[in-house]
Structure formats: structure tokens, C-alpha cells
Design a protein around this motif. Structure first.
Motif, PDB file in Angstrom:
ATOM      1  N   PHE A  48      -3.780   5.529   4.415  1.00 16.33           N
ATOM      2  CA  PHE A  48      -3.787   4.230   3.743  1.00 16.33           C
ATOM      3  C   PHE A  48      -5.246   3.860   3.466  1.00 16.33           C
ATOM      4  O   PHE A  48      -6.044   3.743   4.411  1.00 16.33           O
ATOM      5  CB  PHE A  48      -3.170   3.144   4.632  1.00 16.33           C
ATOM      6  N   LYS A  49      -5.583   3.679   2.209  1.00 15.79           N
ATOM      7  CA  LYS A  49      -6.964   3.349   1.856  1.00 15.79           C
ATOM      8  C   LYS A  49      -7.065   1.895   1.406  1.00 15.79           C
ATOM      9  O   LYS A  49      -6.200   1.402   0.681  1.00 15.79           O
ATOM     10  CB  LYS A  49      -7.467   4.290   0.766  1.00 15.79           C
ATOM     11  N   PRO A  50      -8.120   1.215   1.809  1.00 20.05           N
ATOM     12  CA  PRO A  50      -8.279  -0.189   1.424  1.00 20.05           C
ATOM     13  C   PRO A  50      -8.790  -0.317  -0.002  1.00 20.05           C
ATOM     14  O   PRO A  50      -9.230   0.657  -0.624  1.00 20.05           O
ATOM     15  CB  PRO A  50      -9.327  -0.688   2.427  1.00 20.05           C
ATOM     16  N   ALA A  84     -10.006   2.408   6.211  1.00 23.76           N
ATOM     17  CA  ALA A  84      -8.979   3.397   5.909  1.00 23.76           C
ATOM     18  C   ALA A  84      -8.212   3.694   7.192  1.00 23.76           C
ATOM     19  O   ALA A  84      -8.774   3.631   8.289  1.00 23.76           O
ATOM     20  CB  ALA A  84      -9.611   4.668   5.357  1.00 23.76           C
ATOM     21  N   VAL A 115       0.835  -1.189   0.000  1.00 22.94           N
ATOM     22  CA  VAL A 115       0.000   0.000   0.000  1.00 22.94           C
ATOM     23  C   VAL A 115       0.873   1.244   0.000  1.00 22.94           C
ATOM     24  O   VAL A 115       1.824   1.352   0.768  1.00 22.94           O
ATOM     25  CB  VAL A 115      -0.931   0.015   1.230  1.00 22.94           C
ATOM     26  N   HIS A 170      -1.806  -2.109   7.259  1.00 21.50           N
ATOM     27  CA  HIS A 170      -2.149  -3.142   6.283  1.00 21.50           C
ATOM     28  C   HIS A 170      -3.168  -4.123   6.847  1.00 21.50           C
ATOM     29  O   HIS A 170      -4.109  -4.528   6.155  1.00 21.50           O
ATOM     30  CB  HIS A 170      -0.886  -3.879   5.847  1.00 21.50           C
ATOM     31  N   ASN A 216      -6.390  -2.252   6.733  1.00 20.78           N
ATOM     32  CA  ASN A 216      -6.828  -2.130   5.341  1.00 20.78           C
ATOM     33  C   ASN A 216      -7.473  -3.420   4.858  1.00 20.78           C
ATOM     34  O   ASN A 216      -8.492  -3.400   4.145  1.00 20.78           O
ATOM     35  CB  ASN A 216      -5.648  -1.805   4.433  1.00 20.78           C
ATOM     36  N   GLU A 217      -6.881  -4.553   5.233  1.00 23.40           N
ATOM     37  CA  GLU A 217      -7.430  -5.842   4.819  1.00 23.40           C
ATOM     38  C   GLU A 217      -8.832  -6.075   5.377  1.00 23.40           C
ATOM     39  O   GLU A 217      -9.625  -6.822   4.801  1.00 23.40           O
ATOM     40  CB  GLU A 217      -6.495  -6.968   5.260  1.00 23.40           C
TER      41      GLU A 217
END
Length: 283
Positions: free
Chosen positions: A41-43, A86, A15, A78, A81-82
């Protein structure tokens, strides 16, 4: 409130965060509102997303050696995100001209808990202004000094909470210092779900004040949960083996230093509980 350049992360990390700037509720050495740095951080998937605001510890958000976001924070980003969340990492230090406060005695630190709380609510207001974020599904998570900030963000008696008129849906505090919160007046009062994850053998931010705070909160039927991991030291979710750090003046052992480092069993259990907690309160 500007979207900006993409900040590089370590090789192999999937990411690329977007670098942002947005106002804190704090004023820093003057009358102008402080503008913070953030890394979003965007999913994958379609917006809007629930979100989590993340607070770094006393060493800051960026590695002094590499200039990149520390792996502990990107790992958690991460993971979240998973789950479809966000994640906004808030840099409270660089905008104030400070690189770290780990080696500074508590009484001499320019950046206090109150500054982190004001940053937290600045980040919350910023995310609530974005159309790609679900406004009533924003949580908080913090590590060590940032864990204290995440904990305090849930305090109904804080000035920043009252001034903002907004709420976090839930918060996780990893190995926070709870001493100030356990002693403060008016007494700490959690307005929403709060999860505290601590190491049994932590000699930097010991668990005893967190036990006291949790007991009092639970006696008032506030949704505060404390999990203590047996045999774990400070920063038990890190990737480094346990070592003694002697340049820290704020531990319980004085010049003997503090123990810092990974406990894989505690890390795995903590990550599992964090996933469960946010799934319950943000999904």
C-alpha cells in the motif's frame, strides 16, 4: 522481486495494494529460498517514503470467506498511508500452503516464530532494494502471532538479524505471545525501539510474559515500552464484539476457550500511541 496485479479490497476502501513476490530468508521443506507474497500500500505524495512491514496473525492475511485482505490490516495500512508511510503486508502462510494455525496446538505448528522472523528480514531486504523507500526508516508492526514476529524482529540475538546485516528502525507488537521470547536463550535483547500493546484480560496471549520481558529489557536500558489496556481482551482493535472462541487449543482456559473482540476505547488509545510512536521513529 516482481510487481504484479492490483489486489481488490473491500468496497469503499480507498487504496488498491500492489501484489508482490520477494524472497524470505527462510528455506521451506527443501534447499530453495521461499518466495513470499506481499501487498504494498503506497501513500499519496512523492517518493521516497518511509515504510512499515506488517505481519498478520494466526488466521493469515486473507479472509477465508472473501479472499480479500482482512479489514483489520487494511484499516491499519490506511492509517499509516495517511501518515505518509508505505505499508508492506507480508503473507507468511499461503506461500507455505497453510491457511491458518489458530486451531493447531503450539507443538504441532509447522510455522514457528523463527519462520516469521526470517520473513521479516526478507521483507526488509526487499524494501531496502526499492528506490521509492527510505532505507533507514522502515518499521514493523504485527498482530497476535504476527505481533510475536514483530517483537522478535527487534531481537539482537536472532539468527535472521545477524545474517541480514540490516535493522528495523522500530516495531509495534499488538497483543503478542511473549512466552517464547521471555524464556529464550540467549536472552531476548531489543536493539531498537519496541512498543508492546496488550489487553489486561487477554486469555489467549496473556500479558504476564510481556511484563517480564519488558522489565528485564528496561533494566538493561533497552527501549522497550509496554502499554496494557484495562478491560481489553485479545484483538481489542477488531470491529467484532467480544465473543468466546472455543476452537483454540492454546489459551489459558483450556476447553473453555478464549475471549476475542473489540474494545473501542483501547483501539482508539492504541491507534493514537501507534501514530505517535512511528512519527517519533520513522519521520
Amino acid at each position: 522481486m516482481l510487481g504484479g496485479a492490483m489486489l481488490g479490497v473491500a468496497q469503499g476502501e480507498p487504496v488498491q495494494p500492489e501484489q508482490l513476490r520477494f524472497p524470505s530468508l527462510d528455506k521451506w521443506k527443501g534447499d530453495q529460498a521461499l518466495t513470499l507474497d506481499g501487498y504494498l500500500f503506497k501513500p499519496a505524495g512523492a517518493a521516497p517514503f518511509p515504510a512499515v512491514v506488517m505481519f498478520h496473525g494466526c488466521a493469515g492475511a486473507l479472509s477465508v470467506k472473501t479472499g480479500r485482505i482482512t479489514s483489520r490490516f487494511t484499516n491499519m495500512a490506511h492509517l499509516l498511508n495517511e501518515m505518509g508511510y508505505a505499508v508492506l503486508i507480508v503473507d507468511s502462510f499461503n506461500p507455505r500452503g497453510v491457511s491458518q494455525i489458530c486451531t493447531t496446538p503450539l507443538a504441532d505448528r509447522d510455522i514457528k516464530n523463527r519462520h516469521r522472523i526470517r520473513d521479516a528480514y526478507g521483507a526488509l531486504q526487499y524494501l531496502n532494494s526499492r528506490p521509492d523507500i527510505v532505507t533507514d526508516k522502515i518499521g514493523a508492526i504485527g498482530f497476535s502471532h504476527g505481533g510475536s514476529g514483530a517483537l522478535s524482529a527487534m531481537d539482537a540475538t536472532s539468527e535472521a538479524y545477524k545474517r541480514s546485516g540490516q535493522q528495523f528502525a522500530a516495531a509495534v507488537a499488538l497483543y503478542p505471545g511473549c512466552g517464547w521470547q521471555s524464556r529464550k536463550r540467549p536472552e531476548f535483547s531489543a536493539y531498537g525501539p519496541l512498543l508492546i500493546l496488550a489487553g489486561e484480560k487477554d486469555d489467549w496471549t496473556p500479558v504476564a510474559p510481556c511484563r517480564d520481558l519488558t522489565t528485564r529489557s528496561q533494566q538493561r536500558n533497552e527501549p522497550v515500552e509496554l502499554i496494557v489496556y484495562e478491560g481489553a481482551y485479545h484483538a481489542f482493535d477488531s470491529e467484532n464484539e467480544v465473543y468466546v472462541r472455543k476452537n483454540v487449543p492454546n489459551g489459558v482456559n483450556g476447553q473453555a476457550g478464549v475471549h476475542v473482540g473489540a474494545n473501542p476505547a483501547a483501539r482508539e488509545a492504541a491507534y493514537k500511541r501507534i501514530r505517535e510512536f512511528f512519527r517519533e521513529h520513522l519521520s
